[in-house]
Design an enzyme around this catalytic site. Sequence first.
Site, mmCIF file in Angstrom:
data_model
loop_
_atom_site.group_PDB
_atom_site.id
_atom_site.type_symbol
_atom_site.label_atom_id
_atom_site.label_comp_id
_atom_site.label_asym_id
_atom_site.label_seq_id
_atom_site.Cartn_x
_atom_site.Cartn_y
_atom_site.Cartn_z
ATOM 1 N N ASP A 17 0.572 2.876 1.238
ATOM 2 C CA ASP A 17 1.098 3.074 2.594
ATOM 3 C C ASP A 17 1.823 4.426 2.652
ATOM 4 O OD1 ASP A 17 2.185 2.189 5.220
ATOM 5 O OD2 ASP A 17 4.071 2.179 4.106
ATOM 6 N N ASP A 19 4.429 5.863 5.627
ATOM 7 C CA ASP A 19 5.820 5.876 6.114
ATOM 8 C C ASP A 19 6.644 4.786 5.424
ATOM 9 O OD1 ASP A 19 5.755 7.689 8.795
ATOM 10 O OD2 ASP A 19 3.895 6.563 8.586
ATOM 11 N N ASP A 180 5.729 -0.996 2.093
ATOM 12 C CA ASP A 180 7.174 -1.172 2.291
ATOM 13 C C ASP A 180 7.512 -2.240 3.318
ATOM 14 O OD1 ASP A 180 6.280 0.406 4.532
ATOM 15 O OD2 ASP A 180 8.383 0.880 4.924
HETATM 16 O O1 LIG Z 1 3.829 2.830 12.317
HETATM 17 C C1 LIG Z 1 3.740 3.903 11.710
HETATM 18 O O2 LIG Z 1 3.474 4.981 12.292
HETATM 19 C C2 LIG Z 1 3.985 3.932 10.216
HETATM 20 O O3 LIG Z 1 3.087 3.199 9.552
HETATM 21 P P1 LIG Z 1 2.915 2.975 7.963
HETATM 22 O O4 LIG Z 1 4.173 2.353 7.438
HETATM 23 O O5 LIG Z 1 1.733 2.059 7.968
HETATM 24 O O6 LIG Z 1 2.642 4.308 7.292
HETATM 25 MG MG LIG Z 2 5.251 1.677 5.862
#
Ligand SMILES: O=C(O)COP(=O)(O)O
Ligand SMILES: [Mg+2]
Length: 227
Positions: A17, A19, A180
């Site tokens: 993942d 973010d 996460d």
């Molecule tokens: O909602 C987002 O933009 C972040 O998403 P992610 O945690 O899947 O990378």
């Molecule tokens: Mg994430």
Amino acid sequence: MKSNSFNASTFDAAIVDLDGTMIDTLGDFVVALNLMLDDLTLSHVTAKDVESMVGKGSEHLIRSTLRHVRGSDADETLCDAAWQRYTHHYLAINGQHSAVYPGVIEGLEALRAQGLRLACLTNKPNDFAKPLLAAKGLDGYFDFVFGGDAFERKKPDPLPLQKTCEALGTSPARTLMIGDSSNDAQAARAAGCPVVLVTYGYNHGEPIQGVDADAFVDSLAELGRLS
Ligand SMILES: O=C(O)COP(=O)(O)O
Ligand SMILES: [Mg+2]
């Protein structure tokens, strides 16, 4: 790592993942959202507000932000205007208020050294995710990068993980999901991928330890000590 069940030889690939797992992007989200809110003459959001709204893609983030500052759901005209302004600002500041978490490079290096193929799978749109990974020097680790608009549905639906396994040429049972949030864990469980969660990211404002996962790590560097 709070589980002994993992060994590097258990896996052919890992899906990582973005973010909250590799990059702390909360600063980018807050800056872009507040520039959008300025354009719409609406009041600002704080980092604490945004932290619990991140993870389900940009449309969800914008709708949640508008609901938070206005106290009611936004209509489609306002959502469309907000999306335009948000995209404009996010692309302009992408990565400037973000940092790679400690241990990420070490963890990715170790997974590659163990022969695993890697894919990045995020709910962030492709146009945000790819330049961000490149700006932070992480793009070279991945055979594939799939954003939230790469497939018909986003995490927590299992479809993006199934499609990513297909692209990697690996079976879900031998493909480790590293994330996460409950989004990542639910998608992994439904797709049949083992899942490790980091303890430092964004989990919709809920304690991560309450999420059903196979293991938790405080740093991706711990993944290098699996064997
Ligand atoms: O909602 C987002 O933009 C972040 O998403 P992610 O945690 O899947 O990378
Ligand atoms: Mg994430």
